[in-house]
Write a protein that holds these residues in place. Structure first.
Motif, mmCIF file in Angstrom:
data_model
loop_
_atom_site.group_PDB
_atom_site.id
_atom_site.type_symbol
_atom_site.label_atom_id
_atom_site.label_comp_id
_atom_site.label_asym_id
_atom_site.label_seq_id
_atom_site.Cartn_x
_atom_site.Cartn_y
_atom_site.Cartn_z
ATOM 1 N N GLY A 275 7.267 10.123 17.230
ATOM 2 C CA GLY A 275 6.101 10.877 16.772
ATOM 3 C C GLY A 275 5.857 10.832 15.291
ATOM 4 N N GLY A 276 6.826 10.290 14.515
ATOM 5 C CA GLY A 276 6.637 10.149 13.081
ATOM 6 C C GLY A 276 5.960 8.824 12.751
ATOM 7 N N PHE A 277 6.103 8.400 11.500
ATOM 8 C CA PHE A 277 5.472 7.156 11.059
ATOM 9 C C PHE A 277 6.510 6.317 10.327
ATOM 10 N N GLY A 278 6.993 5.273 10.984
ATOM 11 C CA GLY A 278 7.973 4.394 10.383
ATOM 12 C C GLY A 278 7.319 3.409 9.430
ATOM 13 N N VAL A 279 8.069 2.982 8.412
ATOM 14 C CA VAL A 279 7.556 2.026 7.424
ATOM 15 C C VAL A 279 8.610 0.948 7.175
ATOM 16 N N ILE A 280 8.250 -0.304 7.425
ATOM 17 C CA ILE A 280 9.149 -1.424 7.162
ATOM 18 C C ILE A 280 9.287 -1.606 5.651
ATOM 19 N N ALA A 281 10.530 -1.737 5.181
ATOM 20 C CA ALA A 281 10.771 -2.033 3.772
ATOM 21 C C ALA A 281 10.807 -3.549 3.601
ATOM 22 N N CYS A 282 9.726 -4.113 3.074
ATOM 23 C CA CYS A 282 9.669 -5.556 2.893
ATOM 24 C C CYS A 282 10.626 -5.999 1.794
ATOM 25 N N GLY A 283 10.652 -5.242 0.681
ATOM 26 C CA GLY A 283 11.554 -5.575 -0.413
ATOM 27 C C GLY A 283 11.359 -7.005 -0.894
ATOM 28 N N ALA A 284 12.434 -7.787 -0.860
ATOM 29 C CA ALA A 284 12.391 -9.165 -1.342
ATOM 30 C C ALA A 284 12.185 -10.179 -0.210
ATOM 31 N N MET A 285 11.761 -9.706 0.975
ATOM 32 C CA MET A 285 11.546 -10.619 2.103
ATOM 33 C C MET A 285 10.538 -11.703 1.768
ATOM 34 N N GLY B 110 3.844 1.312 9.340
ATOM 35 C CA GLY B 110 3.335 0.677 8.134
ATOM 36 C C GLY B 110 4.314 -0.321 7.551
ATOM 37 N N VAL B 111 3.880 -0.980 6.480
ATOM 38 C CA VAL B 111 4.726 -1.933 5.762
ATOM 39 C C VAL B 111 4.671 -1.598 4.278
ATOM 40 N N ASN B 112 5.838 -1.512 3.646
ATOM 41 C CA ASN B 112 5.929 -1.255 2.208
ATOM 42 C C ASN B 112 6.089 -2.577 1.481
ATOM 43 N N LEU B 113 5.177 -2.859 0.550
ATOM 44 C CA LEU B 113 5.223 -4.081 -0.253
ATOM 45 C C LEU B 113 5.445 -3.722 -1.720
ATOM 46 N N ILE B 114 6.227 -4.535 -2.423
ATOM 47 C CA ILE B 114 6.498 -4.330 -3.839
ATOM 48 C C ILE B 114 5.459 -5.089 -4.660
ATOM 49 N N THR B 115 4.789 -4.399 -5.563
ATOM 50 C CA THR B 115 3.671 -5.020 -6.297
ATOM 51 C C THR B 115 4.106 -6.215 -7.132
ATOM 52 N N MET B 116 5.369 -6.253 -7.580
ATOM 53 C CA MET B 116 5.816 -7.358 -8.429
ATOM 54 C C MET B 116 6.301 -8.568 -7.625
ATOM 55 N N HIS B 117 6.237 -8.494 -6.287
ATOM 56 C CA HIS B 117 6.687 -9.615 -5.460
ATOM 57 C C HIS B 117 5.831 -10.848 -5.767
ATOM 58 N N PRO B 118 6.448 -11.987 -6.050
ATOM 59 C CA PRO B 118 5.669 -13.175 -6.415
ATOM 60 C C PRO B 118 4.762 -13.687 -5.298
ATOM 61 N N ALA B 119 5.062 -13.323 -4.046
ATOM 62 C CA ALA B 119 4.235 -13.776 -2.916
ATOM 63 C C ALA B 119 3.458 -12.606 -2.307
ATOM 64 N N LEU B 120 3.063 -11.645 -3.162
ATOM 65 C CA LEU B 120 2.408 -10.431 -2.656
ATOM 66 C C LEU B 120 1.215 -10.734 -1.757
ATOM 67 N N PHE B 121 0.344 -11.619 -2.198
ATOM 68 C CA PHE B 121 -0.872 -11.870 -1.415
ATOM 69 C C PHE B 121 -0.571 -12.595 -0.104
ATOM 70 N N HIS C 21 -1.540 0.232 7.955
ATOM 71 C CA HIS C 21 -1.248 0.916 6.696
ATOM 72 C C HIS C 21 -0.268 0.100 5.866
ATOM 73 N N VAL C 22 -0.647 -0.171 4.630
ATOM 74 C CA VAL C 22 0.225 -0.871 3.698
ATOM 75 C C VAL C 22 0.549 0.075 2.545
ATOM 76 N N VAL C 23 1.837 0.245 2.271
ATOM 77 C CA VAL C 23 2.292 1.087 1.171
ATOM 78 C C VAL C 23 2.664 0.181 0.003
ATOM 79 N N LEU C 24 2.015 0.377 -1.134
ATOM 80 C CA LEU C 24 2.308 -0.417 -2.324
ATOM 81 C C LEU C 24 3.205 0.388 -3.260
ATOM 82 N N ALA C 25 4.316 -0.215 -3.668
ATOM 83 C CA ALA C 25 5.269 0.472 -4.544
ATOM 84 C C ALA C 25 5.642 -0.436 -5.704
ATOM 85 N N GLY C 26 6.131 0.169 -6.799
ATOM 86 C CA GLY C 26 6.642 -0.620 -7.900
ATOM 87 C C GLY C 26 5.690 -0.826 -9.052
ATOM 88 N N GLY C 27 4.605 -0.064 -9.097
ATOM 89 C CA GLY C 27 3.673 -0.200 -10.212
ATOM 90 C C GLY C 27 2.235 -0.250 -9.750
#
Length: 344
Positions: free
Chosen positions: A50-60, A81-92, A105-111
């Protein structure tokens, strides 16, 4: 259910309606994205409960994220959802992977989100959630078109800002909660705190540390044991050795790995002095250190030399139990707190 407990549950449901509707979940409880921990098993379990899980993409890599999303979808038909790090070189490229899988839902973290990233995420209707560690940044993000915000205080585990959750909530919720859904995070371990932030105007909450010792979490038994033994004061913030290094403090349980990070900073600073590394490369070395150190602890069980990222709510993690039981306990505590306020 007796009448008084029913009143508390109804009040809780009303306060969570906005956040749950935004997420598409039953309750407005997000799981914070924790590298190596927030993967297919825990994410699916949280969404199924019943909650909302979020995959930590990190350096994937995009290929790894593609496989992780597919594996999560095989375990749940509920939103996540999926959490993406804004400084990831392959963000797009990562955003494109989320689009192909129709991640809602995409969660942007890191700036701050890079130019074009919000448009790329929202092009097919996905919603963007960003972190706002200050009111001025929150207002800037709202103007840029984000759909929801997480305000996370320094009590949280992992990378942290300098201000406590309670202060951020008091300062920011009255100013921005009417504009968009705001989720409060950092140091939340019981339902009474959830009820308090909902009463202040939050649409929901985000918890990470509380879920690390879930039965469905793949964290190594030694990693979980370290959490179960720890108290709030064991979760300390890392120290910045060189002011030139843009090192965001990290909260983790004290161990030999904390000293190793201090040594790593000195090593990177020396390479800067000698002209062997540029600033961007130095920062990347720091990030890679944390990714490797966290993996050693979470996956390999090296709790002495790995990173034991944990929030100060770790003292409230007292046993290993299923995700569904954790969420049920939090909801019951929150409902009881709201019921008491109604009767006062």
């Amino acid at each position: 259910m007796n009448q008084s407990s029913s009143i508390g549950a109804e009040r809780l449901q009303r306060r969570m309606t906005r956040g749950a509707s935004f997420l598409g979940s039953e309750v407005a409880i997000l799981c914070g994205a924790m590298s190596w921990v927030s993967e297919r098993n825990l994410v699916a379990a949280i969404s199924n409960a019943g909650g909302f899980g979020v995959i930590a993409c990190g350096a994937m890599t995009p290929e790894l994220l593609d496989a992780e999303i597919a594996a999560t979808k095989a375990r749940t038909d509920k939103p996540f959802g999926v959490n993406l790090i804004t400084m990831h070189p392959a963000l797009f490229d990562l955003i494109e992977v989320c689009r192909r899988h129709a991640v809602g839902h995409v969660v942007l973290a890191g700036g701050l989100p890079p130019t074009g990233s919000l448009d790329a995420i929202k092009a097919d209707g996905a919603r963007v959630i960003c972190f706002a560690p200050a009111l001025s940044l929150a207002k800037k993000l709202i103007r840029s078109g984000v759909d929801a915000l997480v305000i996370e205080g320094m009590e949280a585990g992992g990378h942290i800002g300098p201000v406590s959750t309670s202060v951020l909530a008091q300062e920011m919720l009255p100013e921005i909660a009417d504009a968009l859904p705001v989720f409060v995070a950092g140091g939340i371990g019981r339902g009474e705190a959830i009820a308090g932030y909902l009463d202040m105007g939050a649409a929901g909450v985000q918890l990470g540390t509380r879920f690390v010792c879930a039965t469905e979490s793949i964290a190594h038994p030694a990693f979980k044991k370290a959490f179960l033994r720890a108290s709030a004061r064991d979760a300390v913030a890392s120290v910045q050795v060189d002011p030139r290094l843009p090192v965001i403090p990290v909260r983790a349980l004290k161990n030999a790995g904390s000293e190793l990070f201090t040594a790593k900073q000195r090593e990177v600073a020396a390479s800067l002095d000698e002209g062997k590394a540029a600033m961007a490369e130095a920062q990347l070395q720091i990030e890679h250190y944390w990714a490797g150190a966290l993996r050693r602890a979470v996956i390999d069980g090296d709790v002495e030399h790995g990173s034991l990222m944990a929030g100060q709510s770790v003292g409230m993690v007292t046993r290993e139990e299923p995700v569904a039981d954790i969420i049920a306990t939090l909801l019951a505590e929150a409902a009881q707190a709201l019921e008491k306020r109604a009767a006062a």
